[in-house]
Design an enzyme around this catalytic site. Structure first.
Site, PDB file in Angstrom:
ATOM      1  N   ARG A   1       0.894  -1.161   0.000  1.00 57.79           N
ATOM      2  CA  ARG A   1       0.000   0.000   0.000  1.00 57.79           C
ATOM      3  C   ARG A   1       0.930   1.208   0.000  1.00 57.79           C
ATOM      4  NH1 ARG A   1      -4.884  -2.958  -0.396  1.00 57.79           N
ATOM      5  NH2 ARG A   1      -4.802  -4.619   1.093  1.00 57.79           N
TER       6      ARG A   1
ATOM      7  N   THR B   1      -8.067  -8.701  -7.956  1.00 58.11           N
ATOM      8  CA  THR B   1      -8.385  -8.503  -6.537  1.00 58.11           C
ATOM      9  C   THR B   1      -9.393  -9.552  -6.129  1.00 58.11           C
ATOM     10  OG1 THR B   1      -9.569  -7.087  -4.968  1.00 58.11           O
ATOM     11  CG2 THR B   1     -10.061  -6.716  -7.280  1.00 58.11           C
TER      12      THR B   1
ATOM     13  N   ASP C   1     -11.564  -9.087  -4.051  1.00 57.24           N
ATOM     14  CA  ASP C   1     -12.806  -8.375  -3.700  1.00 57.24           C
ATOM     15  C   ASP C   1     -13.812  -8.342  -4.857  1.00 57.24           C
ATOM     16  OD1 ASP C   1     -11.482  -7.887  -1.385  1.00 57.24           O
ATOM     17  OD2 ASP C   1     -10.979  -5.811  -1.869  1.00 57.24           O
TER      18      ASP C   1
ATOM     19  N   MET D   1     -13.875 -12.728   3.350  1.00 59.02           N
ATOM     20  CA  MET D   1     -13.207 -11.471   2.963  1.00 59.02           C
ATOM     21  C   MET D   1     -13.951 -10.823   1.804  1.00 59.02           C
ATOM     22  SD  MET D   1      -9.131 -11.620   3.191  1.00 59.02           S
ATOM     23  CE  MET D   1      -8.729 -10.152   4.109  1.00 59.02           C
ATOM     24  N   GLY D   2     -13.541  -9.605   1.435  1.00 63.93           N
ATOM     25  CA  GLY D   2     -14.140  -8.948   0.267  1.00 63.93           C
ATOM     26  C   GLY D   2     -14.391  -7.468   0.440  1.00 63.93           C
TER      27      GLY D   2
ATOM     28  N   GLY E   1     -24.655 -23.773  -0.001  1.00 63.99           N
ATOM     29  CA  GLY E   1     -26.012 -24.028   0.495  1.00 63.99           C
ATOM     30  C   GLY E   1     -26.320 -23.312   1.797  1.00 63.99           C
ATOM     31  N   ALA E   2     -25.843 -22.073   1.938  1.00 63.05           N
ATOM     32  CA  ALA E   2     -26.038 -21.337   3.197  1.00 63.05           C
ATOM     33  C   ALA E   2     -27.510 -21.016   3.440  1.00 63.05           C
ATOM     34  CB  ALA E   2     -25.229 -20.045   3.164  1.00 63.05           C
TER      35      ALA E   2
ATOM     36  N   ARG F   1     -38.248 -25.140  10.516  1.00 62.07           N
ATOM     37  CA  ARG F   1     -38.569 -25.943   9.313  1.00 62.07           C
ATOM     38  C   ARG F   1     -37.972 -27.344   9.403  1.00 62.07           C
ATOM     39  NH1 ARG F   1     -36.997 -21.235   6.659  1.00 62.07           N
ATOM     40  NH2 ARG F   1     -35.146 -22.205   5.774  1.00 62.07           N
TER      41      ARG F   1
ATOM     42  N   HIS G   1      -7.325 -13.758   5.934  1.00 57.58           N
ATOM     43  CA  HIS G   1      -6.378 -13.786   4.815  1.00 57.58           C
ATOM     44  C   HIS G   1      -6.117 -15.173   4.258  1.00 57.58           C
ATOM     45  CE1 HIS G   1      -5.702  -9.740   6.250  1.00 57.58           C
ATOM     46  NE2 HIS G   1      -5.103  -9.485   5.104  1.00 57.58           N
TER      47      HIS G   1
END
Ligand code: ATP
Length: 326
Positions: A75, A128, A130, A172-173, A188-189, A214, A256
């Site tokens: 950076r 990236t 992201d 991450m993202g 499948g969340a 359910r 990470h």
């Protein structure tokens, strides 16, 4: 710019799997045209410090399968200032370098746009995890990060089902929910929380409770790191409301780890195609653009249109994920 002879390449911002494959493609694509190629070490920081070395074809051998970036990344807030860029441009021109290929994410391509505005020939290559770059469907590194995230989700599902628990997995993202959305659908969340949406801890808890009602014996919530419902807030909420929700909740933050490891075949191929396309565009005298792949086609978008914009997540996929959580 038909007489182009000397170019430089750098990797900038967070490292992403496939950056090395892109460096290799840029280098060999340029060498094949008889150009000279220089490696800039550690992103824009190396440009300011004048850390440039010639690259030969063998220097980029054996790196296509390696994660991270052999050129180094950093950076560099100084580069975002006009004085920093003046220094960088002096170093490039001092060596007779006529064009720069920047492999990196949103911030890095804002840097490319600044250089382009100042009259230097720049080509951006999107890389990236992201996946937040406008003008490109999927950035180099993202597919690998999704697959590593998915592997973790699959493993957590095993333990969640054995203990009849819920797990919240933080992905991450940054401010982009793409990894959470894709890994959440593939894994499948029961719930996916993105920065782009307003889901609060109470909403996530309500969906976990509904899953229990359910008849589900375990549940997974995938939470993007920039989501309004952070994992800490979710744990706090859970602490106060646990009996009414049903499941015990555990939290795993992947961090990470999803950046590491060998790039997938998809990332290597994408990096090779985009790196080579960047050189082909320079050879045609085109610059000041981000090379990207949209709906399978290689396209270019002016860097000035990309700077400051974000690629939005596809809300219809979130709806699909919700239906599938039935
Ligand atoms: P990732 O999101 O994957 O970490 P990135 O490219 O978005 O990658 P940043 O840290 O945002 O990573 O930016 C990398 C570098 O780009 C910064 O350290 C800075 O040198 C330069 N940069 C960022 N924003 C700007 C800007 N607006 N103008 C000029 N240079 C910039």
């Amino acid at each position: 710019m038909p007489s182009l002879k000397k170019i430089a390449v750098l990797t900038s911002g967070g490292d992403a799997p496939g950056m090395n494959a892109a460096v290799r493609a840029v280098t060999r694509g340029a060498l094949a045209r008889g150009w000279e190629v220089f490696a800039v070490r550690n992103g824009y920081a190396g440009l300011l410090a004048n850390e440039l070395d010639p690259l030969a074809a063998r220097d980029v051998g054996g790196i296509i399968q390696a994660g991270g970036t052999v050129l180094g990344s950093a950076r560099c807030p100084e580069f975002a200032e006009p004085a920093g860029r003046t220094k960088a441009l002096a170093n490039l021109r001092g060596r007779g370098i006529e064009a720069l290929v920047v492999i990196g994410g949103n911030g890095s391509q804002s840097g490319s746009a600044s250089l382009a505005r100042e009259g230097f020939a720049v080509l951006g290559v999107p890389s990236t995890i992201d996946n937040d770059l406008y003008g490109n469907d999927v950035s180099i590194g993202c597919d690998t990060a999704i697959n590593i995230t998915l592997e973790a989700i699959d493993r957590l599902r095993t333990t969640a089902s054995s203990h009849q628990r819920a797990f919240a997995v933080e992905t991450m993202g940054r401010n982009c929910g793409y990894i959470a959305l894709m890994a959440g659908i593939a894994g499948g969340a029961e719930v996916i929380a993105l920065p782009e949406h307003e889901l609060q801890p109470a909403d996530v808890a309500a969906r976990l409770r509904a899953a229990r009602e359910r008849g589900k014996t375990h549940a997974l919530a995938v939470i993007a790191e920039g989501a309004k419902c952070g994992v800490h807030e979710l744990m706090d909420y859970y602490g106060a409301h646990r009996p009414s929700i049903g499941f015990d909740l555990r939290v795993t933050r992947l961090g990470h780890v999803v950046r590491g490891g060998a790039p997938t075949a998809a990332d290597r191929v994408l990096a090779t195609r985009l790196g080579a396309a960047a050189i082909a565009m320079l050879a045609e005298g085109r610059h000041g653009v981000l090379v990207g792949m949209v709906k399978g086609d290689i396209i270019s978008t002016p860097l000035t249109e990309i700077a400051g914009r974000m690629r939005p997540a596809d809300a219809s996929l979130l709806e699909l994920a919700r239906t599938m959580a039935l």
